[in-house]
Design an enzyme around this catalytic site. Structure first.
Site, PDB file in Angstrom:
ATOM      1  N   HIS A  52       0.827  -1.204   0.000  1.00 43.44           N
ATOM      2  CA  HIS A  52       0.000   0.000   0.000  1.00 43.44           C
ATOM      3  C   HIS A  52       0.868   1.263   0.000  1.00 43.44           C
ATOM      4  CE1 HIS A  52      -3.960  -2.013   1.566  1.00 43.44           C
ATOM      5  NE2 HIS A  52      -3.617  -2.377   0.343  1.00 43.44           N
TER       6      HIS A  52
ATOM      7  N   GLU B 129       0.889   3.824   1.914  1.00 43.77           N
ATOM      8  CA  GLU B 129       1.385   4.258   3.226  1.00 43.77           C
ATOM      9  C   GLU B 129       2.682   3.521   3.575  1.00 43.77           C
ATOM     10  OE1 GLU B 129      -1.652   3.196   2.358  1.00 43.77           O
ATOM     11  OE2 GLU B 129      -3.202   3.922   3.739  1.00 43.77           O
TER      12      GLU B 129
ATOM     13  N   CYS C  24      -5.875   1.317   5.844  1.00 45.42           N
ATOM     14  CA  CYS C  24      -6.365   0.023   6.335  1.00 45.42           C
ATOM     15  C   CYS C  24      -5.665  -0.313   7.654  1.00 45.42           C
ATOM     16  CB  CYS C  24      -6.110  -1.059   5.288  1.00 45.42           C
ATOM     17  SG  CYS C  24      -4.392  -1.567   5.155  1.00 45.42           S
TER      18      CYS C  24
ATOM     19  N   CYS D 241      -1.786  -0.874   7.367  1.00 39.37           N
ATOM     20  CA  CYS D 241      -1.024   0.380   7.245  1.00 39.37           C
ATOM     21  C   CYS D 241      -1.071   1.169   8.544  1.00 39.37           C
ATOM     22  CB  CYS D 241      -1.568   1.218   6.096  1.00 39.37           C
ATOM     23  SG  CYS D 241      -1.188   0.478   4.504  1.00 39.37           S
TER      24      CYS D 241
END
Ligand SMILES: [Zn+2]
Length: 202
Positions: free
Chosen positions: A100, A102, A126, A129
Site C-alpha cells: 500500500h 502508506e 487500512c 497500514c
C-alpha cells in the site's frame, strides 16, 4: 572605565516599501492542498488498474520526507503478479502481494525517521497500514476518501488510531480539482480559471 561595545547594532525601522511593489500572488496553493496534491500525483504512478492511492509524509517544518503509491514489492516483476480484485483462489488476487501507498511512503522516507510527522493519504488507511503508521511514530493522518468506512479493516484501523492517540481528519479540498498545465510556464501572466496554470472550480 566604561567599556564601549563597538559591535552593538542599532535596530532601525525597516524602510517602507511602496505597497504596489510588495504585492504577492494571492491564489497560490496552500500547504494542505499542496501535500494532498502530491499524494494524488504520486498515485498516478500506480499500475493497479482498479485503485490508485498515493501518500505523502510531511514533517513539522512542512517538508516532505516520504512519498509512496501502491505497487508490487521491489524487484518483483509486476507482469508476473495478479492485479485482480477477485478470483477463485486468493493467491490469484493482488491482495497478498501489493504494498500500500502508506507502507511505501514510510519505507521511502529520506529522513532518519518520521516521528511526529503528518501523513496525507488519498484513502483512509487500512488496519495493516495503521500498524505501520503507529510504529513509525506518525502523529496525524489526513485522508481524502473514506469509502471503505464500514469494513472490518477500517473499523480496526480507527480502533488502533484512537488507542494510539493519533488524530485523523478528512481533508476538505478548497477546490475540486487542480490541473497541472505544462504550458503555463510559457505564459506566466495568462490566467486559466484561477492561478497556477489551472485550478478549476469543482
Ligand atoms: Zn493499507
Amino acid at each position: 572605565r566604561v567599556k564601549t561595545n563597538k559591535n552593538l547594532t542599532i535596530k532601525s525601522k525597516p524602510t517602507p516599501v511602496q505597497p504596489s511593489l510588495t504585492k504577492k500572488r494571492q491564489d497560490y496553493l496552500e500547504w494542505p492542498e499542496y501535500f494532498m496534491a502530491v499524494a494524488f500525483l504520486s498515485a498516478q504512478r500506480s499500475k493497479d488498474p482498479s485503485s490508485q492511492v498515493g501518500a505523502c509524509i510531511v514533517n513539522q517544518e512542512n517538508k516532505i520526507v516520504g512519498i509512496g503509491y501502491n505497487g508490487m514489492p521491489n524487484g518483483c516483476d509486476d507482469d508476473l503478479l495478479p492485479w485482480s480484485r477477485s478470483a477463485d483462489n486468493k493467491l490469484d488476487t493482488k491482495y497478498p502481494y501489493v504494498c500500500h501507498a502508506e507502507l511505501n511512503a514510510i519505507m521511502n522516507k529520506n529522513s532518519a525517521d518520521v516521528k511526529g510527522c503528518t501523513m496525507y493519504v488519498a484513502l483512509f488507511p487500512c488496519n495493516e497500514c495503521t500498524k505501520l503508521i503507529i510504529q513509525a511514530g506518525i502523529k496525524d493522518v489526513i485522508y481524502l476518501s473514506d469509502k471503505y468506512h464500514d469494513t472490518p479493516e477500517m473499523t480496526a484501523s480507527r480502533r488502533l488510531l484512537n488507542l494510539a492517540g493519533i488524530t485523523y481528519k478528512q481533508f476538505q479540498p478548497k477546490q475540486g480539482r487542480i490541473v497541472i498545465d505544462f504550458n503555463s510556464i510559457n505564459h506566466p501572466g495568462l490566467k486559466t480559471s484561477s492561478g497556477f496554470g489551472g485550478v478549476q472550480s469543482p
